[in-house]
Motif scaffolding. Sequence first.
Motif, PDB file in Angstrom:
ATOM      1  N   TRP A 157     -10.604   1.272  -3.855  1.00  0.00           N
ATOM      2  CA  TRP A 157      -9.254   1.832  -3.984  1.00  0.00           C
ATOM      3  C   TRP A 157      -8.496   1.737  -2.664  1.00  0.00           C
ATOM      4  O   TRP A 157      -7.288   1.507  -2.657  1.00  0.00           O
ATOM      5  N   LYS A 158      -9.205   1.868  -1.543  1.00  0.00           N
ATOM      6  CA  LYS A 158      -8.563   1.742  -0.233  1.00  0.00           C
ATOM      7  C   LYS A 158      -8.139   0.296   0.021  1.00  0.00           C
ATOM      8  O   LYS A 158      -7.050   0.039   0.540  1.00  0.00           O
ATOM      9  N   VAL A 159      -9.012  -0.624  -0.351  1.00  0.00           N
ATOM     10  CA  VAL A 159      -8.704  -2.048  -0.193  1.00  0.00           C
ATOM     11  C   VAL A 159      -7.470  -2.409  -1.015  1.00  0.00           C
ATOM     12  O   VAL A 159      -6.574  -3.118  -0.543  1.00  0.00           O
ATOM     13  N   ILE A 160      -7.413  -1.918  -2.243  1.00  0.00           N
ATOM     14  CA  ILE A 160      -6.268  -2.204  -3.106  1.00  0.00           C
ATOM     15  C   ILE A 160      -4.985  -1.653  -2.501  1.00  0.00           C
ATOM     16  O   ILE A 160      -3.961  -2.340  -2.445  1.00  0.00           O
ATOM     17  N   LEU A 161      -5.017  -0.427  -2.030  1.00  0.00           N
ATOM     18  CA  LEU A 161      -3.830   0.196  -1.442  1.00  0.00           C
ATOM     19  C   LEU A 161      -3.346  -0.568  -0.208  1.00  0.00           C
ATOM     20  O   LEU A 161      -2.154  -0.891  -0.083  1.00  0.00           O
ATOM     21  N   ILE A 162      -4.261  -0.890   0.684  1.00  0.00           N
ATOM     22  CA  ILE A 162      -3.893  -1.618   1.894  1.00  0.00           C
ATOM     23  C   ILE A 162      -3.365  -3.005   1.531  1.00  0.00           C
ATOM     24  O   ILE A 162      -2.347  -3.463   2.078  1.00  0.00           O
ATOM     25  N   SER A 163      -4.017  -3.670   0.591  1.00  0.00           N
ATOM     26  CA  SER A 163      -3.574  -4.998   0.176  1.00  0.00           C
ATOM     27  C   SER A 163      -2.186  -4.958  -0.448  1.00  0.00           C
ATOM     28  O   SER A 163      -1.374  -5.856  -0.222  1.00  0.00           O
ATOM     29  N   TRP A 164      -1.897  -3.930  -1.228  1.00  0.00           N
ATOM     30  CA  TRP A 164      -0.559  -3.799  -1.813  1.00  0.00           C
ATOM     31  C   TRP A 164       0.503  -3.605  -0.737  1.00  0.00           C
ATOM     32  O   TRP A 164       1.607  -4.142  -0.841  1.00  0.00           O
ATOM     33  N   LEU A 165       0.190  -2.857   0.293  1.00  0.00           N
ATOM     34  CA  LEU A 165       1.150  -2.664   1.383  1.00  0.00           C
ATOM     35  C   LEU A 165       1.412  -3.979   2.124  1.00  0.00           C
ATOM     36  O   LEU A 165       2.555  -4.291   2.466  1.00  0.00           O
ATOM     37  N   ILE A 166       0.344  -4.748   2.349  1.00  0.00           N
ATOM     38  CA  ILE A 166       0.507  -6.054   3.003  1.00  0.00           C
ATOM     39  C   ILE A 166       1.297  -6.992   2.094  1.00  0.00           C
ATOM     40  O   ILE A 166       2.189  -7.720   2.538  1.00  0.00           O
ATOM     41  N   ALA A 167       1.000  -6.963   0.788  1.00  0.00           N
ATOM     42  CA  ALA A 167       1.681  -7.838  -0.164  1.00  0.00           C
ATOM     43  C   ALA A 167       3.167  -7.490  -0.278  1.00  0.00           C
ATOM     44  O   ALA A 167       3.989  -8.375  -0.527  1.00  0.00           O
ATOM     45  N   PHE A 168       3.519  -6.231  -0.092  1.00  0.00           N
ATOM     46  CA  PHE A 168       4.934  -5.850  -0.128  1.00  0.00           C
ATOM     47  C   PHE A 168       5.702  -6.570   0.981  1.00  0.00           C
ATOM     48  O   PHE A 168       6.799  -7.090   0.757  1.00  0.00           O
ATOM     49  N   ALA A 169       5.102  -6.621   2.172  1.00  0.00           N
ATOM     50  CA  ALA A 169       5.740  -7.346   3.280  1.00  0.00           C
ATOM     51  C   ALA A 169       5.875  -8.826   2.923  1.00  0.00           C
ATOM     52  O   ALA A 169       6.912  -9.451   3.194  1.00  0.00           O
ATOM     53  N   GLU A 170       4.856  -9.381   2.289  1.00  0.00           N
ATOM     54  CA  GLU A 170       4.905 -10.783   1.865  1.00  0.00           C
ATOM     55  C   GLU A 170       6.052 -11.017   0.901  1.00  0.00           C
ATOM     56  O   GLU A 170       6.792 -11.987   1.015  1.00  0.00           O
TER      57      GLU A 170
END
Length: 109
Positions: free
Chosen positions: A30-43
């Motif tokens: 769940w932490k990986v998903i949350l962090i990845s979503w934040l990075i993907a938002f910047a993308e």
Amino acid sequence: MRTILLLFLSNLFMTTAWYWHLKFRETQLWKVILISWLIAFAEYCIAVPANRIGSYQFNAFELKTIQEVVSLGVFVGFAILYLKEPLRWNYLVGFALICLAVFFIFKKW
């Protein structure tokens, strides 16, 4: 050139969002998903303008082709430098065939 630079930057973020966590398998999913979503938002904030700007110079097929080639290039660098994966000959042959596809997409027949 601006479109390609923006696509390069957006792919750095997306590749990071998708693959950074492979070195941190002990981190809860769940932490990986949350962090990845934040990075993907910047993308996403970079990719959408890249495609909008690029649409004045390229058609949708050309834009997608550019994006895929940039994505593969970024991924190769990420896999070799960050994930420490080997680059094998068959990968290079596959990438060369993709470049051949680029020729056919951009060739004015």
